[in-house]
Design a protein around this motif. Sequence first.
Motif, PDB file in Angstrom:
ATOM      1  N   ALA A  95      -0.173   4.758  -1.606  1.00 43.97           N
ATOM      2  CA  ALA A  95      -1.147   5.547  -0.545  1.00 43.97           C
ATOM      3  C   ALA A  95      -0.529   6.817  -0.296  1.00 43.97           C
ATOM      4  CB  ALA A  95      -1.701   4.891   0.765  1.00 43.97           C
ATOM      5  N   HIS A 115      -6.869   3.971   0.658  1.00 45.80           N
ATOM      6  CA  HIS A 115      -6.239   3.479  -0.511  1.00 45.80           C
ATOM      7  C   HIS A 115      -6.644   1.849  -0.584  1.00 45.80           C
ATOM      8  CE1 HIS A 115      -3.518   3.023  -3.627  1.00 45.80           C
ATOM      9  NE2 HIS A 115      -2.679   2.267  -3.030  1.00 45.80           N
ATOM     10  N   LEU A 160       0.803  -1.165  -0.099  1.00 49.63           N
ATOM     11  CA  LEU A 160       0.066  -0.033  -0.150  1.00 49.63           C
ATOM     12  C   LEU A 160       0.766   1.203   0.048  1.00 49.63           C
ATOM     13  CD1 LEU A 160      -2.825  -0.882   2.532  1.00 49.63           C
ATOM     14  CD2 LEU A 160      -2.928  -1.222   0.113  1.00 49.63           C
TER      15      LEU A 160
END
Length: 374
Positions: free
Chosen positions: A303, A324, A300
């Motif tokens: 993000a 996200h 992630l």
Amino acid sequence: MILELHLLQSFPVSNLNRDDLGQPKTATFGGVSRGRISSQCLKRSARLLFNEHGLDKSETGVRTKRLRNEAADILIANGRDGEQAPGVVTAGLEQLGFGVDQAKGLTEYLLFVGRQAVDHLAGYCDTHWDTLAALAAAKDGKKKAPKVKPDKDATAEAKRLLDASRTADVALFGRMIADNKDFNIDAASQVAHALSTHSVINEYDYYTAVDDLKPDAESGADMIGTVDFNAACYYRYTNLDLTQLQRNLGDDHDLTARAARAWLHAFIHATPSGKQNSMAARTMPSTLLGVARDTGAWNLANAFLKPITATDLMAASTAAMTEHFTQLRNFYGTSGLRSVVAASVTSDLPGIAAEDTASSLEDFTTRLLTATEA
């Protein structure tokens, strides 16, 4: 089955992982400089905690170049000649296909082995003492003998020496031996470099020290220097392929389950040791997101492609990460996801359903590990 762990952890003034100049490591991401902690640093920090989280010392390994001296000490303790033992073990290692620097007593590269490897090596050298002693004497003081291709029996002994089917951290992080790919082990766990969620500029501390016994009439510092540091909120990501882990551990279900639990708890508690005596940056993750999935893996980090600029870095970073994740779920679907569990010490969790929120670390880890058993 794959487990993913996403952590947000804020460190105050610290220098957790230094580069060749002694400065905190950095990377450019999203067009700005970020604080960085290398994956190797995080792996070691976690690996040193495995014995605190359910794994016996005999079930974890060591990374070392010092097999020769350790095995020689065992031979000497068992009555073998103290002057001959190092040379005999050197010859033994070379017969098994491992280069050794005779002067330093070190193998050419770090070997990641189970703790039983030293005993196996000592036993091999004891059994073949006369042959190896003759080889050692024939070297005529040369520091390193030409590499030899191990025969069938030596190869079998080398496999025994390097066997890691009961060594959890080798199974988790894998092993590569350039000279013989048959001894390589595919890692069950992948670990990303931790990146700050925001822009970071390294700073330095100018310090002085004074001699406590200096006469009062004398002034001035007796030592002057600088120490580099930064302060940052990091995004950390790691995953674990449970199928690969079980394969690496010889299909031992009990050891696989305990290794997975140790992996999860160790990475949550892992804190790099760099400059901790000077800065004591002993913080814990504030936001945790765990995912159990049948296929795929989602880092992630994107993000934070646009760096966080809010004053409350943790709250803003948490919101960016969970939002996200929700966007990815909405776009790519949830067919591969088996369970999602999130927890936060300090922040709300936008986009995370109430039933997917854990109230404590024990609740978080129990839910995540239980999902792998369904």
